[in-house]
Design an enzyme around this catalytic site. Structure first.
Site, PDB file in Angstrom:
ATOM      1  N   ASN A 130      22.253 -52.982  26.477  1.00  0.00           N
ATOM      2  CA  ASN A 130      20.960 -53.035  27.158  1.00  0.00           C
ATOM      3  C   ASN A 130      20.853 -54.157  28.181  1.00  0.00           C
ATOM      4  O   ASN A 130      19.776 -54.380  28.738  1.00  0.00           O
ATOM      5  CB  ASN A 130      19.836 -53.164  26.136  1.00  0.00           C
ATOM      6  CG  ASN A 130      19.841 -52.049  25.123  1.00  0.00           C
ATOM      7  OD1 ASN A 130      19.771 -52.293  23.925  1.00  0.00           O
ATOM      8  ND2 ASN A 130      19.950 -50.807  25.578  1.00  0.00           N
TER       9      ASN A 130
ATOM     10  N   HIS B  72      17.154 -43.993  23.043  1.00  0.00           N
ATOM     11  CA  HIS B  72      18.011 -44.305  24.180  1.00  0.00           C
ATOM     12  C   HIS B  72      19.019 -43.175  24.350  1.00  0.00           C
ATOM     13  O   HIS B  72      19.461 -42.558  23.363  1.00  0.00           O
ATOM     14  CB  HIS B  72      18.802 -45.601  23.945  1.00  0.00           C
ATOM     15  CG  HIS B  72      18.063 -46.859  24.271  1.00  0.00           C
ATOM     16  ND1 HIS B  72      18.270 -48.034  23.587  1.00  0.00           N
ATOM     17  CD2 HIS B  72      17.139 -47.147  25.232  1.00  0.00           C
ATOM     18  CE1 HIS B  72      17.499 -48.981  24.093  1.00  0.00           C
ATOM     19  NE2 HIS B  72      16.802 -48.465  25.102  1.00  0.00           N
TER      20      HIS B  72
ATOM     21  N   CYS C  81      25.918 -49.385  21.380  1.00  0.00           N
ATOM     22  CA  CYS C  81      24.848 -50.360  21.584  1.00  0.00           C
ATOM     23  C   CYS C  81      25.371 -51.792  21.556  1.00  0.00           C
ATOM     24  O   CYS C  81      24.812 -52.680  22.209  1.00  0.00           O
ATOM     25  CB  CYS C  81      23.763 -50.195  20.522  1.00  0.00           C
ATOM     26  SG  CYS C  81      22.743 -48.727  20.714  1.00  0.00           S
TER      27      CYS C  81
END
Length: 273
Positions: A74, A171, A267
């Site tokens: 992110n 996401h 992630c």
């Protein structure tokens, strides 16, 4: 032919301050203060050890009071030394932004902000499909729908907008993964009908690897694909066989501590070059 191709670089952040301290996605429900720091570190190190033979690993220093900084996907979306940095929708994560920005600036990236009125959560919602030279862009829960045309213009690369429909898959990188050889692994149930049709129009049937709900809920799409290797938390025997049929090698490594916060292999990593 280049006999010594440049190795990719993957950004990771140690889980020194990782934990579930708030609830901003369905996976966090009921998990506050229920992570095991020792097990989280063990799982993170095992993932890093699988990546290191395949890519360079750059390490971002962890920071107190930023438990989700560990999810470096992110940080932003980077191609060819340009990076569009994230602007988080959730206030709980906005403190991460200056640390990600400083990292990219220190490494000489051209650091680009998204427009002031658009939220964007980096490679959580923007995935480069090298085989097709396009960017899959998710929206609906964290990133704004208008980020796709912005990325298309900045990177001079086609951006395909996909609407996410299931809050568990908040996401794009939780439900779709471009793979080597032009394959695409995805969970159809995470998308609205128009977006499923868009995927199917672009990716030939023989290159689509549809996953079942049980695999998706085990974060199989939240995978790291490097060369012919796919590193992921879990996958059913059927999915593992499908990946092998595609010429890929699945490597499973438990990331259950991080799933409590809504993330797994992808992630925890960001390809930055």
């Amino acid at each position: 032919m280049d006999e010594n191709p440049r190795r990719k670089t993957i950004l990771m952040c140690p889980p020194d301050h990782f934990g579930v301290a708030y609830v901003i996605n369905p996976w966090m429900e009921g998990q506050t203060a229920r992570t095991d720091p020792s097990e989280a570190r063990k799982q993170w190190l095992a993932l890093k050890a699988l990546i290191e033979p395949l890519a360079e690993v750059a390490v971002l220093a962890p920071q107190p009071a930023l438990p989700d900084l560990v999810f470096t996907a992110n940080a932003g979306f980077a191609i060819d030394r340009q990076v569009v940095v994230s602007r988080f929708r959730c206030p709980e994560r906005r403190g991460e932004e200056p640390f990600f920005r400083a990292f990219f600036a220190a490494r000489g990236f051209d650091v680009i902000d998204p427009p002031d009125d658009l939220h964007f959560e980096g490679a959580g919602d923007a995935l480069h499909d090298a085989a097709r030279d396009l960017i899959w862009v998710g929206h609906g829960f964290r990133s704004h729908e208008d980020i796709a045309p912005f990325l298309e213009a900045r990177f001079s690369t086609r951006a395909v907008s996909l609407a996410l429909a299931d809050p568990r898959f908040y996401h794009l990188d939780t439900c779709l993964c471009p793979l080597p050889g032009g394959y695409l692994m995805y969970f159809p149930g995470a998308f609205d009908p128009a977006s499923r049709a868009r995927i199917e129009a672009i990716v030939p049937e023989g290159k689509r690897i549809r996953v079942e709900a049980a695999d998706a809920e085990a974060f199989c799409c939240n995978a790291v694909a490097l060369d012919g290797t796919v590193i992921l938390n879990q996958a059913s025997p059927a999915l593992q066989e499908r990946l092998r049929e595609a010429g890929l090698t699945p490597l499973l490594t438990p990331l259950t501590q991080f799933i409590k916060a809504g993330g797994a292999a992808k992630c925890l990593t960001l390809e930055i070059q």
